[in-house]
Scaffold this active site. Structure first.
Site, PDB file in Angstrom:
ATOM      1  N   SER A  96       0.843  -1.193   0.000  1.00  0.00           N
ATOM      2  CA  SER A  96       0.000   0.000   0.000  1.00  0.00           C
ATOM      3  C   SER A  96       0.889   1.259   0.000  1.00  0.00           C
ATOM      4  O   SER A  96       1.677   1.441  -0.920  1.00  0.00           O
ATOM      5  CB  SER A  96      -0.964  -0.042   1.183  1.00  0.00           C
ATOM      6  OG  SER A  96      -2.007   0.899   1.035  1.00  0.00           O
ATOM      7  N   MET A  97       0.806   2.115   1.011  1.00  0.00           N
ATOM      8  CA  MET A  97       1.691   3.265   1.063  1.00  0.00           C
ATOM      9  C   MET A  97       3.156   2.832   0.975  1.00  0.00           C
ATOM     10  O   MET A  97       3.990   3.512   0.361  1.00  0.00           O
ATOM     11  CB  MET A  97       1.471   4.071   2.345  1.00  0.00           C
ATOM     12  CG  MET A  97       2.372   5.299   2.469  1.00  0.00           C
ATOM     13  SD  MET A  97       2.157   6.239   4.004  1.00  0.00           S
ATOM     14  CE  MET A  97       3.098   5.196   5.139  1.00  0.00           C
TER      15      MET A  97
END
Length: 260
Positions: A96-97
Site C-alpha cells: 500500500s503506502m
C-alpha cells in the site's frame, strides 16, 4: 531532517537472524502500519533472506517522535537510514503506502548508487503514475476509523480498544495525508525490475492500475494477483511468501553476470 549514522536500528527491525550472505528484503508497511505487521512473513523468510521491517516515526516505541506527513520526506529519511549499513544486495518490498515508498527509495538508490538494488516488489497499490482524488485524511476521527474498519487490515483488538485507537489515530492521519497528497514526478524509469502483487477484489486498486507499474521500469516486470481485497496478504501468507521468494530469485537471475 537527516538520519545520523548508527540510527539504522531506530528505523528497522529484524525478527530473526539471517544467513551472512542473504539478500536483504526491506519491508515497508501500509498507512498506519508498523514493523511487527511483517513479523509472520519475516519469520518464514528468515534465514534465507535478511528481512528488515521499517518502523516509521510516531508509533509504538517511536511514539514520542515527530510524525512525517509527506512521502518524499519519509522516503528521504528511510533512504538515509538504509545506506548507513554496508552496501549489500537488497530488494524493496512495500504494501500500500509502503509500495510508493519502495518506489521512491529505489529512485534515490539508483540516483546515488547506494547499495546493489536487485528489484522492487509493490503490493496492494496502484502505480504512482495513476492518480485518484482521495481525502480520507480530511475526515474527522470517526470517518478515519470507518475507513480502516472497511479495509480490514487493523487488529480488531485495536479497533475495539477506544483508548488505544485514539492513540494511533495521529500516526494514521499523518500517513493518509502523506499518501493522499503525494504527486508522482515523472522521470526516467527504474532500471531495476518490478514485481506487482495485488488483491483481485481490492476496491482501492484496479487490475489496470496495478499492471501500470510496468510503465515505471525499463527492466523485467512480473504481475501476480490473489483472492482477496486490500489486505489480501493476511489470508494468503503462504502464496505471498512464495511470490516474494520467486521474485527475489528472478531478480538475482536478471542481475547475475553472464557466464563465459
Amino acid at each position: 531532517m537527516s538520519v545520523a549514522p548508527g540510527q539504522h536500528d531506530t528505523w528497522f527491525r529484524r525478527f530473526g537472524q539471517a544467513s551472512p550472505d542473504a539478500v536483504k528484503l526491506v519491508a515497508l508497511p501500509h498507512a498506519g502500519g508498523s514493523a511487527p505487521y511483517f513479523m509472520p512473513l519475516a519469520r518464514v523468510l528468515t534465514p534465507e533472506l535478511d528481512v528488515v521491517c521499517a518502523q516509521y516515526p510516531g508509533r509504538q516505541d517511536r511514539h514520542r517522535e515527530p510524525l512525517v506527513d509527506t512521502v518524499d520526506a519519509l522516503a528521504d529519511q528511510l533512504y538515509e537510514a538504509l545506506i548507513t549499513e554496508p552496501s549489500r544486495r537488497l530488494v524493496l518490498f512495500g504494501h500500500s503506502m509502503g509500495a510508493v515508498l519502495a518506489y521512491e527509495m529505489a529512485r534515490r538508490l539508483e540516483r546515488d548508487g547506494g547499495g546493489e538494488l536487485l528489484g522492487v516488489i509493490a503490493s496492494g497499490r496502484r502505480s504512482p503514475s495513476r492518480y485518484r482524488e482521495e481525502t480520507v485524511h480530511q475526515r474527522d476521527d470517526d470517518g478515519l476509523i470507518a475507513e480502516i474498519r472497511e479495509l480490514s487490515g487493523t487488529d480488531p483488538g485495536v479497533l475495539d480498544d477506544e483508548e488505544l485507537l485514539r492513540m494511533v489515530l495521529p500516526a494514521l492521519r499523518a500517513d493518509y495525508r502523506a499518501i493522499e497528497t503525494y504527486q508522482h514526478q515523472p522521470g526516467d524509469p527504474l532500471r531495476s525490475p518490478i514485481t506487482t502483487l495485488t488483491g483481485e477484489s481490492d476496491a482501492r486498486v484496479s487490475l489496470e492500475e496495478a499492471r501500470a507499474w510496468e510503465e515505471l521500469t525499463s527492466g523485467a516486470f512480473r504481475f501476480q494477483s490473489f483472492p482477496g481485497g486490500h489486505f489480501y496478504l493476511n489470508g494468503q501468507q503462504a502464496a505471498v511468501t512464495q511470490a516474494i521468494r520467486d521474485s527475489v530469485t528472478a531478480f538475482q537471475e536478471t542481475t547475475a553476470p553472464a557466464q563465459p
